[in-house]
Write an enzyme that holds these catalytic residues in place. Structure first.
Site, mmCIF file in Angstrom:
data_model
loop_
_atom_site.group_PDB
_atom_site.id
_atom_site.type_symbol
_atom_site.label_atom_id
_atom_site.label_comp_id
_atom_site.label_asym_id
_atom_site.label_seq_id
_atom_site.Cartn_x
_atom_site.Cartn_y
_atom_site.Cartn_z
ATOM 1 C CE1 TYR A 14 24.321 44.149 81.180
ATOM 2 C CE2 TYR A 14 22.065 45.029 80.578
ATOM 3 C CZ TYR A 14 23.023 43.905 81.239
ATOM 4 O OH TYR A 14 22.307 43.138 81.819
ATOM 5 C CB SER B 77 18.675 43.856 79.121
ATOM 6 O OG SER B 77 18.328 42.726 79.648
ATOM 7 C CB THR C 45 19.700 39.100 80.544
ATOM 8 O OG1 THR C 45 20.742 39.288 81.459
ATOM 9 C CG2 THR C 45 18.309 39.179 80.902
ATOM 10 C CG HIS D 194 15.848 43.010 87.886
ATOM 11 N ND1 HIS D 194 15.642 41.839 87.491
ATOM 12 C CD2 HIS D 194 16.099 43.802 87.063
ATOM 13 C CE1 HIS D 194 15.614 41.932 85.837
ATOM 14 N NE2 HIS D 194 16.072 43.241 85.922
#
Length: 664
Positions: free
Chosen positions: A494, A496, A507, A380
């Site tokens: 959260y 994204s 992001t 990632h």
């Protein structure tokens, strides 16, 4: 004409036989296909891939006052009255003192780095410094929908077409002929020849503005080059991203063993399908047992431990083998596993597997199961889901519409010029011991996970729009309500949100737990509520309206999370006391995201998800389709129960559907 056909049939049947003619036709096809430009490229866009990149707008730094206001609003549903007053005091102090100084320094730094965004470098740094293992903690997965024709789900056929389409995508990208990524406010603009002609003729430094006039918004594509020939190298304290675009080979893993073969010739031409398929078949037919000491398991370790072990591997004459892996175009994983109809098994396979047949450091690994599921597990730090999703969408479309290899071709495979090399690691007692320990530790880690999923078929995107609510807002409200059924409280959440509309955007966080969602949940969990269905529907509509507003702000880089994160990074480089806003327990609490969510809503995708980001929370990958909704949920068994949460989520969807359908 008839005489020609008759003579051909006589020649075919009498002189050569059916099989030999088929072979000759296959060879002829492969020779021509190698020289065919259409075979070498996924597409050849008239507008260059990076045409809009120079003129992309820069990611804005929000006003400090706006960030502080948004931060306090996000804290309201999470804090008691007294806690909120204390936090508000710290925020006001920040706004009057430390915040002003840090904000000015951030603006000055951003002004000196106009080639990038203010969040890019610290965001990379955050990923690369974290010492937690990559699998479960960071690497997400995405699985493609199987082919409608079962013959294209044969493992060899699927792997060959997946590999070829991926290479065609890569060549189109590298030669700047891949279609630019553009968000069209009006989808019909994508086929408007005037739009494409005008924007293509504009100089790159003005092209974005031309697209904007058509209400089309080109997206940042700076991450795309990291897809190929890229590996995250473990280093003590901070990892590195390594890229070597000259690699012409791929690495195939099976049973923990490593195989290497070239997929392009010295001129950069992709080899013909049957040559690549032959190599893959030889690997699939290798009857060797599973590796006794699978080196790949070390990529599941703590990053400092793996860095030390990798250094030791280099010292015992494995540098060339490691270099082959690092410089490979990508990794292909052939798993000897049948998923069948077990969806949770599919999730486990692509999220982590047993770690012995994986190399989690690679930018992405194409994983193909024995029964023909195909997908990726990707590292990632180098980029976000936007680039990976575009890659998979294009590859899936190409495999479906233009498959280059079919099951009938298997019978006519013959050894070509490509040589498959099996890579052997030298291992000593230290490495053997490390592998044995890590296998047990990763097994224990995996066994701590709770994984489940749900598909809700009663409504989807179409009905949400009919009822006048945002589908994404409904999903986020359902996640809140499900947790209320479990714990009866609002928690940090959260979602994204991509900021790819800006140069080097990454992001932003959409804080979907709001005062409005809290109120809606509190009413819905009360069985004897005096609020009518009509009133409750209006409450849900209010939730949707606020969610839409927050979504628009996040997409435009107007959240608060990235701004505060960057300001804290500026403070860390100073010798001043920590500002009270960052010492406040409320700041740590809101960043302990109990619900971490991300969407992958595309018909080409059948599954996508990630591990829980905190020990006491849920990782939720979700989809929104026209007639159904779905979610994949992960958690740690010691703190949360994904299966129980999924049951609560189903109940939440039923309750919300009952309310929003009222009066229709």
């Amino acid at each position: 004409m008839l005489s020609i056909v008759l003579k051909y049939n006589y020649f075919k049947n009498e002189l050569f036989g059916q099989g030999k003619v088929q072979l000759l036709l296959q060879v002829s096809r492969n020779i021509s296909i190698k020289q065919d430009e259409e075979y070498q490229y996924l597409e050849k866009s008239k507008t260059p891939t990076m045409h809009f990149q120079p003129s992309l707008p820069r990611l804005p730094i929000p006003k400090l006052e706006d960030t502080c206001k948004r931060y306090l609003n996000a804290q309201r549903p999470l804090l008691s009255k007294d806690q909120l007053e204390t936090t508000a005091t710290y925020v006001n102090q920040f706004l009057a003192n430390d915040g002003i100084r840090l904000h000015k320094e951030l603006i000055a730094k951003d002004a000196k780095n106009r080639h990038t965004s203010y969040i890019c470098e610290p965001w990379f740094d955050m990923y690369l410094r974290d010492r937690k293992p990559l699998p479960i903690n960071y690497n997400p997965f995405i699985v493609l929908e199987p082919a409608a024709n079962p013959e294209y789900n044969i493992q060899l056929v699927k792997a060959t077409n997946l590999l070829l389409s991926s290479l065609r995508f890569m060549k189109s990208l590298r030669e700047n002929v891949l279609r630019p990524e553009i968000f069209y406010l009006n989808p019909q603009t994508s086929t408007n020849n005037i739009f494409h002609t005008v924007t293509r003729l504009l100089p790159p430094k003005f092209s974005w503005y031309g697209a904007y006039l058509f209400k089309a918004f080109p997206l940042d594509m700076s991450q795309y080059h990291n897809l190929f020939n890229t590996t995250r190298l473990p280093k003590l304290e901070k990892d590195e991203i390594y890229e070597n675009e000259f690699g012409r080979h791929i690495i195939v893993m099976r049973k923990g063993h490593f195989y290497c073969f070239d997929v392009m010739d010295e001129n950069g031409y992709i080899y013909e399908p049957n040559a690549i398929a032959y190599c893959l078949r030889s690997i699939l037919e290798d009857n060797i047992s599973a590796s006794e000491y699978p080196i790949g398991i070390l990529t599941t370790a703590d990053r400092n431990l793996w860095a030390s072990m990798r250094t030791h591997l280099s010292q015992i004459n494995n540098q060339e083998t490691l270099q082959k892996i690092d410089s490979a175009v990508f990794m292909m994983i052939l798993d000897d596993i049948n998923v069948g109809t077990d969806y949770n098994k599919l999730i486990q396979t692509y999220l982590h597997g047993d770690g012995t047949n994986r190399w989690f450091d690679k930018s992405f690994s194409l994983i193909v199961t024995q029964d023909g599921y195909a997908g990726v597990n990707f590292e990632h730090s180098w980029g976000d889901g936007v680039a990976v999703l575009r890659f998979l969408q294009d590859v899936k479309k190409d495999m479906t519409e233009q498959p280059k290899f079919c099951h009938n071709d298997i019978s006519y495979l013959r050894k070509g010029t490509i040589e498959v090399k099996k890579l052997a690691f030298n291992v000593d007692a230290k490495i053997q011991n490390a592998i044995n320990i890590q296998k047990e530790e990763f097994k224990e880690c995996v066994e701590k996970l709770s994984i489940d999923h749900m598909i809700f078929n009663e409504f989807g995107k179409n009905k949400c729009k009919k009822f006048g609510v945002s589908p994404d807002a409904i999903m986020q409200l359902a996640f809140q309500l499900a947790l209320y059924y479990q714990t009866n409280c609002a928690v940090p959440t959260y979602e994204s949100c991509s900021t790819a509309a800006f140069k080097h955007g990454r992001t932003e966080t959409l804080r979907s737990c709001t005062v409005e969602t809290k109120r809606a949940c509190e009413i819905m969990v009360q069985k004897n509520s005096n609020v009518s269905l009509s009133e409750l529907k209006n409450v849900i509509i209010s939730c949707s309206e606020l969610h839409t507003k927050l979504s628009k702000e996040a997409v435009m880089g107007q959240g608060f999370d990235r701004h505060l994160f960057a300001l804290k990074k500026i403070w860390e480089q100073s010798n001043t006391p920590m500002p009270a806003i960052f010492e406040d327990p409320a700041y740590n609490n809101i960043n302990n995201n109990i619900l971490s969510t991300s969407t992958l809503s595309d018909p080409a995708i059948c599954a996508g998800g990630f591990g829980p980001v905190v020990k006491n929370g849920y990782g939720i990958g979700y989809m929104i389709q026209n007639e159904r909704l779905g979610a994949i949920v992960t958690s740690y068994k010691s703190n949360c129960n994904a299966t129980e949460y999924v049951k609560c989520l189903e109940e939440a969807f039923k309750n919300i559907h009952r309310i929003i359908a009222y009066g229709e």
